[in-house]
Design a protein around this motif. Structure first.
Motif, PDB file in Angstrom:
ATOM      1  N   PHE A 198       7.404  -7.451  44.867  1.00 51.04           N
ATOM      2  CA  PHE A 198       8.253  -8.199  43.952  1.00 51.04           C
ATOM      3  C   PHE A 198       8.481  -7.286  42.762  1.00 51.04           C
ATOM      4  CE2 PHE A 198       9.346 -11.458  40.869  1.00 51.04           C
ATOM      5  CZ  PHE A 198       9.755 -12.581  41.583  1.00 51.04           C
ATOM      6  N   ASP A 199       9.698  -6.744  42.677  1.00 52.76           N
ATOM      7  CA  ASP A 199      10.011  -5.753  41.639  1.00 52.76           C
ATOM      8  C   ASP A 199      10.829  -6.482  40.568  1.00 52.76           C
ATOM      9  OD1 ASP A 199      10.464  -3.386  40.286  1.00 52.76           O
ATOM     10  OD2 ASP A 199      12.013  -2.678  41.636  1.00 52.76           O
ATOM     11  N   THR A 200      12.155  -6.410  40.604  1.00 52.08           N
ATOM     12  CA  THR A 200      12.930  -7.246  39.675  1.00 52.08           C
ATOM     13  C   THR A 200      12.833  -8.720  40.078  1.00 52.08           C
ATOM     14  OG1 THR A 200      14.970  -7.159  40.971  1.00 52.08           O
ATOM     15  CG2 THR A 200      14.628  -5.394  39.357  1.00 52.08           C
ATOM     16  N   GLY A 201      12.534  -8.964  41.332  1.00 54.40           N
ATOM     17  CA  GLY A 201      12.442 -10.339  41.834  1.00 54.40           C
ATOM     18  C   GLY A 201      13.753 -10.859  42.396  1.00 54.40           C
ATOM     19  N   PHE A 237       0.371 -13.458  45.316  1.00 54.60           N
ATOM     20  CA  PHE A 237       0.441 -11.997  45.330  1.00 54.60           C
ATOM     21  C   PHE A 237      -0.976 -11.458  45.362  1.00 54.60           C
ATOM     22  CE2 PHE A 237      -0.961 -10.591  41.101  1.00 54.60           C
ATOM     23  CZ  PHE A 237      -0.985 -11.796  40.417  1.00 54.60           C
ATOM     24  N   TRP A 266       3.091  -6.826  42.995  1.00 50.25           N
ATOM     25  CA  TRP A 266       3.954  -7.400  41.955  1.00 50.25           C
ATOM     26  C   TRP A 266       4.039  -6.431  40.783  1.00 50.25           C
ATOM     27  CZ3 TRP A 266       2.812 -12.559  38.863  1.00 50.25           C
ATOM     28  CH2 TRP A 266       3.968 -12.904  38.114  1.00 50.25           C
ATOM     29  N   LYS A 289       5.002  -6.680  37.666  1.00 46.98           N
ATOM     30  CA  LYS A 289       5.305  -7.776  36.736  1.00 46.98           C
ATOM     31  C   LYS A 289       6.177  -7.331  35.558  1.00 46.98           C
ATOM     32  CE  LYS A 289       2.623 -11.681  34.942  1.00 46.98           C
ATOM     33  NZ  LYS A 289       1.229 -12.140  34.730  1.00 46.98           N
ATOM     34  N   MET A 322      10.105  -7.645  35.951  1.00 44.80           N
ATOM     35  CA  MET A 322      10.675  -8.909  36.411  1.00 44.80           C
ATOM     36  C   MET A 322      11.969  -9.271  35.678  1.00 44.80           C
ATOM     37  SD  MET A 322       8.353 -12.195  36.903  1.00 44.80           S
ATOM     38  CE  MET A 322       9.031 -13.835  36.846  1.00 44.80           C
ATOM     39  N   SER A 346      14.055 -13.983  45.030  1.00 39.29           N
ATOM     40  CA  SER A 346      14.640 -15.190  44.476  1.00 39.29           C
ATOM     41  C   SER A 346      15.929 -15.567  45.203  1.00 39.29           C
ATOM     42  CB  SER A 346      14.774 -15.026  42.966  1.00 39.29           C
ATOM     43  OG  SER A 346      16.045 -15.189  42.553  1.00 39.29           O
ATOM     44  N   GLY A 360       7.983 -16.054  39.170  1.00 33.34           N
ATOM     45  CA  GLY A 360       7.267 -14.997  39.888  1.00 33.34           C
ATOM     46  C   GLY A 360       6.865 -15.464  41.278  1.00 33.34           C
ATOM     47  N   PRO A 361       6.173 -14.596  42.030  1.00 28.01           N
ATOM     48  CA  PRO A 361       5.749 -14.972  43.384  1.00 28.01           C
ATOM     49  C   PRO A 361       4.660 -16.056  43.340  1.00 28.01           C
ATOM     50  CG  PRO A 361       4.843 -12.836  42.764  1.00 28.01           C
ATOM     51  CD  PRO A 361       5.793 -13.223  41.677  1.00 28.01           C
ATOM     52  N   GLU A 390      -1.245  -6.715  41.127  1.00 31.37           N
ATOM     53  CA  GLU A 390      -0.242  -6.383  40.119  1.00 31.37           C
ATOM     54  C   GLU A 390      -0.317  -4.871  39.918  1.00 31.37           C
ATOM     55  OE1 GLU A 390      -0.351  -8.670  36.405  1.00 31.37           O
ATOM     56  OE2 GLU A 390       0.727  -7.007  35.476  1.00 31.37           O
TER      57      GLU A 390
END
Ligand code: 5GP
Ligand code: MG
Ligand code: MG
Length: 176
Positions: free
Chosen positions: A99-102, A141, A127, A129, A132, A106, A137-138, A144
């Motif tokens: 999960f980078d920018t998300g 995870f 993640w 974080k 984001m 999303s 967020g996720p 981080e």
């Protein structure tokens, strides 16, 4: 292949996947669960995690790729949902590597909601974080990590390095 500085070992990944599997099994016991892997980076997490989720579940896969236009156009996400099984009346867990920018997670979660599942949650191994760009967020995870480009355990740099059983950072990824 260039040298890779190790960030997360194979043993640490395995322990974290066991933990994720336990938490997910507890949450979904007795419920109709379908997991959906986002190709290609999530393949190792999907296959390892499925074996650690000890409640029955089905598998679906979606393909996601970021298209970049010219430099002035932001990357647009192309998602192929054509291989998904029926999600009506199922709880869904969307799985990605990172999960980078998300934005990837999303937008896939929003698309999955159109198939009328009972619920949709997300799980990632990593993640970033600090990067984001979305509100949520996720749901699950494991690690981080700092804002570095990581490879291994399914994650690629130019389609290389996916086979590494650990997560690391390529030393000097750009030829100078
Ligand atoms: P997001 O949409 O959250 O910005 O990015 C998610 C996707 O970008 C991931 O599924 C992954 O394919 C790619 N990505 C983001 N950060 C990294 C990284 O550090 N290493 C690799 N190999 N891919 C990444
Ligand atoms: Mg990806
Ligand atoms: Mg990639």
């Amino acid at each position: 292949m260039k040298p890779v500085r190790r960030l997360i070992s194979e043993a640490e990944i395995e322990a974290s996947v066991i933990q994720l599997g336990r938490r997910i099994s507890d949450e979904y016991r007795g419920k109709p669960l379908t997991v959906i892997g986002i190709l290609t980076g999530s393949i190792m997490l999907v296959t390892d995690l499925m074996r650690r989720i000890d409640v029955p579940h089905k598998l679906g896969l979606v393909a996601a790729s970021s298209y970049r236009g010219d430099a002035t156009v932001a990357g647009a996400l192309k998602v192929d949902l054509s291989e998904l099984p029926d999600l009506a009346g199922r709880h869904v867990l969307v799985i990605d590597d990172i999960f980078d920018t998300g934005r990837t997670m999303s937008s896939i979660v929003e698309r999955v909601k159109e198939f009328a599942p009972l619920s949709v949650k997300s799980v990632v191994l990593l993640w970033k974080k600090s990067r984001m760009e979305v509100a949520i967020g996720p749901d699950y995870f494991a690690f981080e990590i700092p804002d570095e480009f990581v490879v291994g355990y399914g994650l690629d740099l130019d389609d290389e390095y996916r086979h590494l059983p650990y997560i690391g950072v390529v030393e000097s990824p750009v030829d100078l």
